[in-house]
Design an enzyme around this catalytic site. Sequence first.
Site, short mmCIF file in Angstrom:
data_model
loop_
_atom_site.label_atom_id
_atom_site.label_comp_id
_atom_site.label_asym_id
_atom_site.label_seq_id
_atom_site.Cartn_x
_atom_site.Cartn_y
_atom_site.Cartn_z
N CYS A 196 0.95 -1.22 0.20
CA CYS A 196 -0.21 -0.25 0.51
C CYS A 196 1.05 1.02 0.22
CB CYS A 196 -1.16 -0.15 1.15
SG CYS A 196 -2.02 -1.54 1.17
N GLY B 198 -1.37 1.18 -4.81
CA GLY B 198 -2.55 0.69 -4.48
C GLY B 198 -4.21 1.51 -4.91
N ASN C 168 1.35 0.06 6.37
CA ASN C 168 1.56 -1.07 5.14
C ASN C 168 2.49 -1.65 5.52
OD1 ASN C 168 2.55 -1.29 2.51
ND2 ASN C 168 4.75 -0.49 2.79
N GLY C 169 2.59 -3.16 5.24
CA GLY C 169 2.58 -4.61 5.07
C GLY C 169 1.80 -5.41 5.30
N TYR D 33 9.12 -4.35 -9.22
CA TYR D 33 8.33 -4.47 -9.38
C TYR D 33 7.23 -2.77 -9.06
CZ TYR D 33 3.27 -4.58 -10.27
OH TYR D 33 2.08 -4.48 -11.16
P1 AMP Z 1 1.39 -12.70 -13.62
O1 AMP Z 1 0.89 -12.50 -14.73
O2 AMP Z 1 0.50 -13.80 -12.83
O3 AMP Z 1 3.04 -13.74 -14.05
O4 AMP Z 1 2.21 -11.73 -12.70
C1 AMP Z 1 3.33 -11.10 -13.61
C2 AMP Z 1 3.04 -9.52 -14.36
O5 AMP Z 1 2.14 -8.79 -12.40
C3 AMP Z 1 3.73 -8.73 -14.30
O6 AMP Z 1 3.83 -8.60 -15.56
C4 AMP Z 1 4.35 -7.92 -12.76
O7 AMP Z 1 4.45 -6.63 -13.54
C5 AMP Z 1 3.25 -8.01 -12.71
N1 AMP Z 1 3.35 -8.15 -11.46
C6 AMP Z 1 3.81 -9.21 -10.62
N2 AMP Z 1 3.73 -8.89 -9.47
C7 AMP Z 1 2.67 -7.84 -8.71
C8 AMP Z 1 1.87 -7.79 -8.08
N3 AMP Z 1 2.68 -8.52 -6.77
N4 AMP Z 1 1.48 -7.13 -7.56
C9 AMP Z 1 1.15 -6.77 -8.69
N5 AMP Z 1 1.55 -7.03 -10.40
C10 AMP Z 1 2.95 -7.82 -9.83
#
Ligand code: AMP
Length: 480
Positions: A2, A30, A102-103, A257
Site C-alpha cells: 500500500c 494501491g 503498509n505491510g 516492481y
Molecule cells: P503474472 O501475470 O501472474 O505472471 O504476473 C506477472 C505480471 O504482474 C508482471 O507483468 C508484473 O509486472 C506484475 N506483477 C508482478 N507482481 C505483482 C504484484 N505483486 N502485484 C501486482 N502486479 C504484479
Amino acid sequence: MCGIVGFYGPPSKKAVYDIISGLLSLQHRGQDSVGVVTFDDKFHVKKGLGLVSNVFKKVNLDSLPGSIGMGHVRYTTQGSNEIMNVQPFTVNYPFGLSMVHNGNVINFNYLRKYLYEEHHRLLETSNDLELLLYTLASELELHDLKNLSIDDIFDSVKSTQQKVRGAYATITVIANKGLLVFTDPYGIRPLVMGKKDTPDGPCYGFASESTCFDYLDYEVIGDIGAGEIVFIDNDLNVHRRTGFVEKPAHCIFCYIYFSREDSIMRGQLVADLRVKMGRMLAEKMREEGFEPDIVIDVPSSAYFFASGLSEELGIPYRRGFAKNNHIGRSFISPTQSEREKVVRNKLNPIREVVKGKKVAVVDDSIVRGTTSKHIVSLLRKAGADKVYFVSAAPPIVSPCIYGIDMATKGELIANCGSIDKINEIIGADATIYQSLEDLQKLCEKVKLPVCDACFSGNYPTGDTREIFAEIEQERLSSRK
Ligand code: AMP
C-alpha cells in the site's frame, strides 16, 4: 503493498492538501481504496473505494481541517476490499489514536487471542491494521495517562514491535500529542521522512516513497531505518530513537516492481538498480547463446531493465507495445479470466517493430505466467520470428507473507517443474530468469540488505510452517 503518507506542520498549515498530493503520487501502490484522517480538536475522516481522484472528486478539502493528518491507498492482500476495511482506523481510548500502515502482520491468530484475553479488545474487521493499533493502544494504556511522557510513547512502541510480527511501516496521529511513526524490526516496508521550512515553522512529512516529496517540494531527510521510531510533538520537535531492531531486510520486490523508478530508497535510485539488473541479464543471455535482434519491454515497469539489457548486448531497444494507460494493474483483478482480459485490453504490439525479428521481451517478473503467456502470443501473432521471455526477477518460488499478493505456492509458475515446462506453458522459445546469486551479489555490492524470501524461501522473520499455512488460508478465504 500500500502507500501511506503523514504530515504535521504549524497551525496555519492545512495538512489535507499535502496528504492528497502525496497520495496521488503513490497511487501506483494501491488502487482499491483511499482514506484520509486529519485532526484539529477532533478527527475528520473521509474514506472510499477506488482511486484518489474519484473518491475526492467532489470533496471540499476544507472539510478536513487541521495541521496534522495522514492518508492511505490500499492494495488488498489481507482482508476483503470493503469500506469497513479501508484505512485509517481510529480508537478513542487511551487518547484518540488513528493509524495507517503498509505491510502485513503475520501472527494474527496469536494477537487476536492475546488482545481479547489480556486486554478485552475484540476485532471488528479482517484488516490486520487493527492488530497493530490495538496492540499499541494496549501498551500505551499501561502508562500513567495523565502524565504520558515521550519515553512512555517510545517504550509502548518498542513493546508493540516485540509483539507484532511481520512487515509494517506505520503512521499514527495521537490526538493532542503528535505524530508517531515506526517500522517493523527488519524495515521490510519503506518509509521516508521529508521536511519543508515555511515562515510559520517547519512541516514534517512521511511517505512510502521519496517521489512524494519531489512533488511537494519537501527536502528528503532520509529513510526510517529498521525498527526506528520517530515522534513529532505538538511544538514540532522531532524525537527519533531506535526501537526493537533485527537484521535489516528491505523488500527487494519494492525495487523490482512496486516502487516508481524515480524513487530513492535506502540510498538507491530505483531506476539505477533496474538498469544494473538489466545489464546482468545480458551476461546470462550470452552465456546461454541467445542472440536477439531487438529488446522490447512490457510497459511500464520493465523499461529500465530492458534499456540496461540492450545497452549491454549492443542491440537496439524499441518500444514493442502500445499501452492503454487508462486500464488498471492486471495482477489485481480477482479471477484468472478477468486478468487475461485486462492484459489483452491493455497492451497492443507494434507489428512493424517485431515482425520477422528475434525479440527479447523483458518484464519485471513472472508470477503465475498470465501476463507472459499473453505477451508471447501477441508477439507471435504480430509476426515475431522468435520470442525470448526475459524476467528481471529470479524465479518466484515462495509466496510473500509480508504484504505482496503473489498467489499461493501452487499457483507460482516457477514451481511447475522445469524451464522447458515454463516455455511450454507460456509458449516462448526460451525463458531467461535473473539469477538469484547475481542479484544477491549486486545487493551486497550496493550495500542493500534485502528480504528475498519470494526467490530464496528465506523469510527474515524465521516463520514456522503453521504461520505460513494460516496466511495462505486467510488469503484464499478473503478471495472468495
Ligand atoms: P503474472 O501475470 O501472474 O505472471 O504476473 C506477472 C505480471 O504482474 C508482471 O507483468 C508484473 O509486472 C506484475 N506483477 C508482478 N507482481 C505483482 C504484484 N505483486 N502485484 C501486482 N502486479 C504484479
